[in-house]
Write a protein that holds these residues in place. Structure first.
Motif, PDB file in Angstrom:
ATOM      1  N   ASP A  63       3.974  -2.808   0.253  1.00 12.49           N
ATOM      2  CA  ASP A  63       4.360  -2.064  -0.940  1.00 12.49           C
ATOM      3  C   ASP A  63       5.052  -0.733  -0.627  1.00 12.49           C
ATOM      4  O   ASP A  63       5.702  -0.165  -1.495  1.00 12.49           O
ATOM      5  CB  ASP A  63       3.132  -1.832  -1.850  1.00 12.49           C
ATOM      6  N   PHE A  64       4.892  -0.243   0.590  1.00  9.21           N
ATOM      7  CA  PHE A  64       5.500   1.055   0.923  1.00  9.21           C
ATOM      8  C   PHE A  64       6.225   1.015   2.263  1.00  9.21           C
ATOM      9  O   PHE A  64       5.892   1.771   3.174  1.00  9.21           O
ATOM     10  CB  PHE A  64       4.415   2.150   0.928  1.00  9.21           C
ATOM     11  N   LEU A  84      -5.599  -0.140  -3.731  1.00  4.88           N
ATOM     12  CA  LEU A  84      -4.532   0.858  -3.836  1.00  4.88           C
ATOM     13  C   LEU A  84      -5.111   2.257  -3.627  1.00  4.88           C
ATOM     14  O   LEU A  84      -4.520   3.090  -2.945  1.00  4.88           O
ATOM     15  CB  LEU A  84      -3.843   0.761  -5.199  1.00  4.88           C
ATOM     16  N   PHE A 120      -3.864   4.986  -0.934  1.00  7.03           N
ATOM     17  CA  PHE A 120      -3.375   6.329  -1.237  1.00  7.03           C
ATOM     18  C   PHE A 120      -4.239   7.404  -0.603  1.00  7.03           C
ATOM     19  O   PHE A 120      -3.767   8.516  -0.366  1.00  7.03           O
ATOM     20  CB  PHE A 120      -3.290   6.539  -2.750  1.00  7.03           C
ATOM     21  N   ILE A 164       1.449   8.719   0.715  1.00  7.94           N
ATOM     22  CA  ILE A 164       2.514   7.907   0.157  1.00  7.94           C
ATOM     23  C   ILE A 164       3.075   8.608  -1.050  1.00  7.94           C
ATOM     24  O   ILE A 164       2.345   9.219  -1.823  1.00  7.94           O
ATOM     25  CB  ILE A 164       1.952   6.521  -0.215  1.00  7.94           C
ATOM     26  N   GLY A 165       4.377   8.537  -1.221  1.00  8.93           N
ATOM     27  CA  GLY A 165       4.927   9.093  -2.442  1.00  8.93           C
ATOM     28  C   GLY A 165       6.195   9.839  -2.187  1.00  8.93           C
ATOM     29  O   GLY A 165       6.281  10.685  -1.313  1.00  8.93           O
ATOM     30  N   LYS A 166       7.172   9.410  -2.939  1.00  2.00           N
ATOM     31  CA  LYS A 166       8.449  10.082  -2.836  1.00  2.00           C
ATOM     32  C   LYS A 166       8.606  10.976  -4.049  1.00  2.00           C
ATOM     33  O   LYS A 166       7.850  10.891  -4.988  1.00  2.00           O
ATOM     34  CB  LYS A 166       9.566   9.045  -2.802  1.00  2.00           C
ATOM     35  N   ARG A 224      -1.563   8.618  -8.115  1.00  4.24           N
ATOM     36  CA  ARG A 224      -1.986   8.725  -6.724  1.00  4.24           C
ATOM     37  C   ARG A 224      -0.844   8.432  -5.769  1.00  4.24           C
ATOM     38  O   ARG A 224      -0.828   8.880  -4.639  1.00  4.24           O
ATOM     39  CB  ARG A 224      -3.108   7.711  -6.438  1.00  4.24           C
ATOM     40  N   TYR A 225       0.115   7.613  -6.242  1.00  3.54           N
ATOM     41  CA  TYR A 225       1.182   7.160  -5.349  1.00  3.54           C
ATOM     42  C   TYR A 225       2.364   8.124  -5.352  1.00  3.54           C
ATOM     43  O   TYR A 225       3.349   7.913  -4.704  1.00  3.54           O
ATOM     44  CB  TYR A 225       1.668   5.781  -5.787  1.00  3.54           C
ATOM     45  N   CYS A 226       2.278   9.163  -6.171  1.00  2.87           N
ATOM     46  CA  CYS A 226       3.409  10.065  -6.274  1.00  2.87           C
ATOM     47  C   CYS A 226       2.884  11.489  -6.305  1.00  2.87           C
ATOM     48  O   CYS A 226       3.055  12.216  -7.263  1.00  2.87           O
ATOM     49  CB  CYS A 226       4.189   9.743  -7.552  1.00  2.87           C
ATOM     50  N   PRO A 227       2.195  11.891  -5.243  1.00  2.00           N
ATOM     51  CA  PRO A 227       1.575  13.221  -5.244  1.00  2.00           C
ATOM     52  C   PRO A 227       2.643  14.305  -5.174  1.00  2.00           C
ATOM     53  O   PRO A 227       3.738  14.091  -4.647  1.00  2.00           O
ATOM     54  CB  PRO A 227       0.723  13.210  -3.969  1.00  2.00           C
ATOM     55  N   PHE A 243       2.841  -2.622  -8.361  1.00  2.00           N
ATOM     56  CA  PHE A 243       2.865  -2.883  -6.933  1.00  2.00           C
ATOM     57  C   PHE A 243       2.660  -4.371  -6.756  1.00  2.00           C
ATOM     58  O   PHE A 243       1.956  -4.991  -7.562  1.00  2.00           O
ATOM     59  CB  PHE A 243       1.723  -2.138  -6.215  1.00  2.00           C
TER      60      PHE A 243
END
Lengths: 462, 634
Positions: free
Chosen positions: A178-179, A451, A455, A460-462, B275-278, B429
């Motif tokens: 996923d990443f 998930l 995290f 993770i995270g753009k 959580r995936y886009c901090p 996801f």
């Protein structure tokens, strides 16, 4: 893809007769293909609604013989194809038959599942529905209690550790899927391969350690160990309730191992009488003593039998250990033997000596001669292997073992998928199913839980 | 005044959910009105200028398979295309495009303006018209009343929006948009559960102030993928590169020193972020051992110099933003063209919706998009499409379409939302989809286009395209089955099969090392590009390859998963009182009462559910249905 019908009549099996020894033991099988795999076990064609007298085999090995009855659906108890294998009863045989069926694609039925299917297929009327729900509810409570019991201790710690390993592998594989753009080396295939290999080893060792194969095939093994002439063979006979062992008062009578299969309140036990431990010049007896020592090491439970007149002073664990060590002729061996697997049996209580009471050693006073204390001993044997009432833990434990076998198969498949370079999602899929299998014991991990782990572990995270 | 004509479907909001909803219902023949605050901003990309990516491109492919807008618009506007996960298996390969914001907006508007049955009107909506718990229209700011049979609400983050830039706050939707207060008041008065979320954006940078020679450059893929199955490379505008830079120890120091001034860390923000886009503050704090974070520099378009630095969303005050941006390689003299900000907003708990996306509170009212707690254009578009379809079907007196989890990511998305709700902006996801192996980009059309044709949703062009693909796949399949390869033959050698016995081309294709390209070369029919586009047979042949290679595997996985489920199709009557069911734990009773699952499948996904409890539900449901049959026959 339709998600309903086809999967609702997968093949289930269970022992249909009450647990324990009985005249007849029935193993029932219901679902698609019941007839085919039953015929395979019988090596005989089955006839609809006709009792066929036949042998039951697991591959080439004869398990039992008895009657096989085939009720083609929908004219059966559950409304599905049903086969009943009526053998000679006894949990050992029945579990071996169940095992043979499970190896051919059946699975153990959940509590109340036969009734549930009968109800779903219109074989039970509305009034009975409530009863079925009650049954499921109550048996599942008993089963989950039992499962909880088996989940205490080392076994559960191992299963939990493996579930965690699988979760961690999934975190890496799923994160890689996923990443893929994150600047982290999440999926190093070599590392995943290593982790998978490690998990396979753990699962295999848990299966070996759980001893369930042996438990199912031959029951637990209990070794009788002690000095000569303390009444080991008498005790064996008293437990077996029959003259299975030759009993004399000449020391060294039992020169080789004598094995007796017996069932104590539905717990299958292989009781092994051993040669009395002493220094001997007799070659045959020496071999017997060596075997006795080996047996003591292998047994699930060792009954250290001492005569009441032998124990005249206070006894404690270290005394017992020392005693046993000297008997076994090696300090090392004794050290390796967990004292929790030893039960001190003080025989000849009928001599009525004012013997010293053991302090912190599990002990039972019995008289093989009069039968005094035998019930207590039987109970102590059961408790020592975690076997409670109603035979439920045994079934629960067996269910767990089957789950671990399934899990192992899936983790192996994940290893194959990785080796064949099938693509990360195929590895992920096998691990997902492995995790789901194990989830029946440890609780399901939802995609969102996973998930969350991803995290928290990776930025993770753009 | 009341507008003279009546509509079937009114869509409020012109974002990604709204545009898909309006276009879908109009395609199905429903008379549709799209009401938006600004026709200029239809299809506006309010966050990062990219469409697709893992899980998301799967949603785009599904929208595309139903003849939706997003994929087509992306092929008109994409200025940088890549396939992510190209080295992994087919199920998780994902197309992603950087899009020119203006081109994208224009493409969406053009599609809508050419859509029969669809009209647009620019005006804020201030109220819904409700009669007998049915929504029958809405009222705009100037008092104009539009009547309709259904209303789809796709107003994004307009509810209770609050923007934080450091210690400064202001009410608002997205930067620059006025919040629509009146409608919000109206909705708050209804018994919807409301939750609060937050999200952030990075400061935008003027590209003229960036030294690109100091940045890593990232080219698009060659061969270049297309987003829509009907897309062509020739539709694509000029292609440009993206860039990558990194934060460093200095950046982290600046952020750490100023943490107390971040809205997030000062406690000014109450909403839950994804959580995936901090935010960059979060990354620096939570992953203190990481000395550097990767920042993707995405171009905003061909005719603008503005850049979107993906990875530094922040709610720090402007002076700190400027300081830390300038600490990064290549950004020493960077000029911020728009400050980054965090926005908090309310969302409606999606558990108050049916799987059709119609609200449980008001009949005829549908919610789609960010208003339901999701994030992302693709997630919004997918919901919009579904809401548009079901609003139109309601007008046609047809039962709603509820895609299943094994059918579409749209099904996974909606099912997750409606069953479990969400506590963070929900993003797709692939790991959310237990049937991931079958839910692929490449087969989205096979999964969904037939359904779209049945709904009257798919136009003649796509129908022809789809049928052609199917017949090509079929023809190849026949050919491959019928082609025998003898050991030592020409084909055997060309494909390096080292055959011991005769086999078919189909069997050969099952081997991991053989693929459609190798086969077509070996057959002397190489799949060379034609007029700059992929060979017309390439898609069909690839499809056959994937199906042939993985069919057995996918089937086996399906079986495994299905074994874990039972009687999932069993519906639970709406009247079921879970608190009265004997044998369930009190905790489960409460959860069931709360979620009110309408099928066993949905009950099974409630956390804490046990096999025994499912059995009990199953039996009660069956008993209830028997009872009602009995009653009706009496």
């Amino acid at each position: 893809m339709e998600t309903d019908q086809a999967l609702n009549n997968d093949l289930i099996c269970a022992i249909a007769t009450p647990p324990g020894q009985g005249g007849v033991g029935i193993v029932r099988l219901s679902g698609e293909g019941a007839h085919t795999i039953a015929a395979e076990l019988c090596k005989n064609p089955l006839r609809a609604r006709t009792a066929v007298y036949t042998d039951f085999f697991d591959a080439e090995e004869l398990l039992d013989n008895g009657l096989a009855l085939w009720f083609p659906g929908p004219n059966s108890f559950t409304g599905e194809d049903v086969v009943e294998l009526q053998g000679h009863g006894g949990p050992i045989i029945q579990h071996r038959i169940l095992n043979a069926l499970c190896q051919r694609g059946a699975r153990l039925a959940r509590p109340g599942e036969f009734s549930e299917r009968a109800f779903m297929n219109g074989k039970l009327d509305l009034a009975q529905a409530e009863a079925v729900a009650d049954l499921i509810s109550s048996t599942s409570i008993a089963a989950s209690k039992a499962a909880l019991n088996t989940l205490k201790g080392a076994f559960s710690q191992m299963v939990t550790a493996i579930a965690l390993d699988i979760a961690n592998m999934r975190v890496r594989v799923e994160a890689a899927i996923d990443f893929p753009e994150e600047d982290i080396e999440i999926l190093q295939e070599a590392r995943v391969a290593q982790d998978i290999a490690k998990t396979i080893t753990s699962l295999e060792s848990i299966l070996a350690q759980a001893n369930q194969g042996r438990l199912i095939n031959s029951g637990i093994s209990v070794a009788l160990i002690g000095k000569p002439n303390v009444g080991k063979s008498s005790l064996l006979n008293a437990l077996a309730g029959e003259e299975a062992a030759i009993v004399t008062n000449v020391p060294g009578t039992t020169r080789d191992l004598l094995k007796v299969d017996l069932v104590i309140d539905s717990l299958p036990i292989r009781l092994v009488d051993t040669a009395g431990l002493r220094e001997s010049d007799d070659e045959v007896e020496k071999i017997g003593i060596a075997r006795a020592k080996a047996q003591a090491m292998e047994a699930d439970l060792t009954l250290y039998v001492a005569a009441a007149d032998e124990i005249t002073t206070q006894v404690n664990v270290s005394d017992l250990g020392k005693n046993l060590a000297s008997l076994l002729g090696s300090n090392d061996t004794a050290a390796e033997m967990p004292t929790s697997n030893i039960l001190l049996v003080i025989n000849k209580s009928d001599l009525n000596l004012a013997a010293g009471a053991p302090e912190d050693v599990a002990s039972v006073r019995v008289s093989a001669k009069t039968g005094e204390g035998l019930d207590l001993l039987k109970k102590a044997i059961q408790e020592s292997v975690g076997f409670g009432q109603e035979n439920v833990p045994f079934a629960a434990r067996q269910r767990h073992i089957l789950i671990i076998q399934d899990t192992l198969a899936k983790v192996n498949a994940a290893a194959d998928a990785l080796a064949q370079n099938l693509g990360a999602e195929f590895v992920a899929e096998e691990l997902f199913i492995a995790h789901q299998c194990l989830g029946e014991v440890t609780g399901i991990v939802t995609p969102d839980d996973l998930l969350g782990k991803i995290f928290s572990e990776f930025c993770i995270g753009k | 005044m009341q507008y003279p004509e009546q509509f079937d479907v009114i869509v409020i909001g012109g974002g990604h959910a709204g545009t898909e909803a309006a276009a879908a219902s109009a395609r199905m023949g429903a008379k549709t009105l799209l009401l938006t605050q600004s026709i200029e901003t239809l299809g506006q990309m309010s966050c990062n200028p990219a469409i697709g990516g893992i899980g998301k491109s799967h949603l785009v492919a599904e929208i595309d398979a139903l003849d939706g807008v997003m994929g087509l618009a992306t092929d008109q506007a994409g200025i940088h295309f890549r396939v992510l996960n190209a080295s992994k298996g087919p199920a998780v390969r994902a197309t992603r495009a950087q899009a020119d914001r203006t081109l994208y907006k224009n493409a969406v508007r053009e599609i809508l303006e050419h859509q029969p049955n669809l009209q647009m009107f620019q005006q804020s909506v201030v109220d819904l018209v409700v009669e007998n718990d049915n929504v029958v229209g809405c009222e705009t700011q100037m008092g104009l009343i539009f009547r309709s049979k259904t209303v789809v609400l796709t107003t994004g983050t307009f509810l209770g929006g609050k923007i934080h830039i450091g210690d400064q706050q202001q009410s608002g939707g997205r930067a620059g948009d006025p919040p629509s207060i009146a409608l919000a008041e109206r909705l708050r008065a209804l018994p919807f559960r409301v939750g609060r979320l937050k999200t952030g954006t990075p400061p935008r940078i003027d590209g003229r102030s960036v030294d690109f020679s100091e940045l890593e450059s990232q080219l698009g893929d060659d061969p270049r993928p297309v987003m829509s199955s009907m897309g062509k490379r020739s539709y694509h505008p000029k292609q440009i590169s993206c860039h990558i830079t990194y934060t460093n120890a200095n950046t982290h120091q600046i952020i750490t020193d100023n943490l107390s001034r971040s809205a997030m860390y000062s406690g000014a923000i109450e909403g839950v972020g994804p959580r995936y886009c901090p935010s960059i503050e979060d990354k620096v704090v939570r992953f203190a051992d990481k000395s550097s974070h990767q920042i993707f520099i995405e171009p905003e378009g061909l005719n603008t110099t503005e850049l979107y630095p993906n990875g530094i969303s922040t709610s720090l005050p402007f002076d700190v933003q400027l300081q830390f941006v300038r600490s990064m390689q290549g950004f020493g003299n960077a000029h911020i063209s728009r400050p980054g900000y965090a926005i908090e907003y309310d969302y409606f708990d999606p558990r108050d919706l049916n799987h059709s996306l119609e609200t449980k509170v008001l009949e005829g009212l549908f919610f789609a998009g960010q208003i339901n707690g999701t994030t992302g254009y693709e997630e919004a578009g997918a919901q919009g499409l579904l809401a548009g379809i079901n609003a139109a079907r309601k007008c046609q007196d047809k039962s709603p379409w509820e895609p299943r989890r094994d059918e579409a990511y749209i099904g996974v998305l909606v099912d997750d939302l409606i069953n479990l709700g969400t506590t963070e902006p929900y993003r797709m996801f692939t790991s959310r989809a237990e049937f991931r192996l079958r839910l692929r980009e490449d087969n989205a059309d096979q999964r969904l286009t037939p359904m779209g044709l049945e709904f009257g949703l798919v136009g003649p062009l796509r129908r022809a395209h789809f049928e052609e693909k199917l017949s090509k796949v079929e023809a190849f399949k026949k050919q491959f089955k019928g082609t025998c390869i003898l050991p030592g033959s020409d084909l055997d050698q060309k494909l390096a099969l080292n055959l011991r016995k005769e086999t078919t081309l189909e069997e050969a294709l099952r081997r991991p090392e053989v693929d459609s390209e190798k086969i077509s070369k070996a057959l002397d029919k190489p799949l060379t590009e034609e007029n700059g586009d992929a060979h017309p047979d390439a898609q069909a042949l690839k499809q056959l390859e994937i199906e042939t290679k993985y069919a057995g595997y996918i089937k086996r996985q399906d079986d495994e998963i299905l074994k874990l489920r039972r009687h999932e199709g069993m519906l639970l009557p709406a009247s079921m009182d879970f608190s009265q069911i004997d044998g369930l734990s009190n905790e489960l009773k409460q959860k069931l009462q709360h979620h009110k699952p309408d099928s066993l499948a949905r009950a099974a996904r409630i956390p804490g559910m046990t096999p025994a409890a499912l059995s009990i539900l199953l039996i009660n449901a069956k008993a209830a249905s028997k009872n009602s049959t009995k009653a009706s026959t009496l």
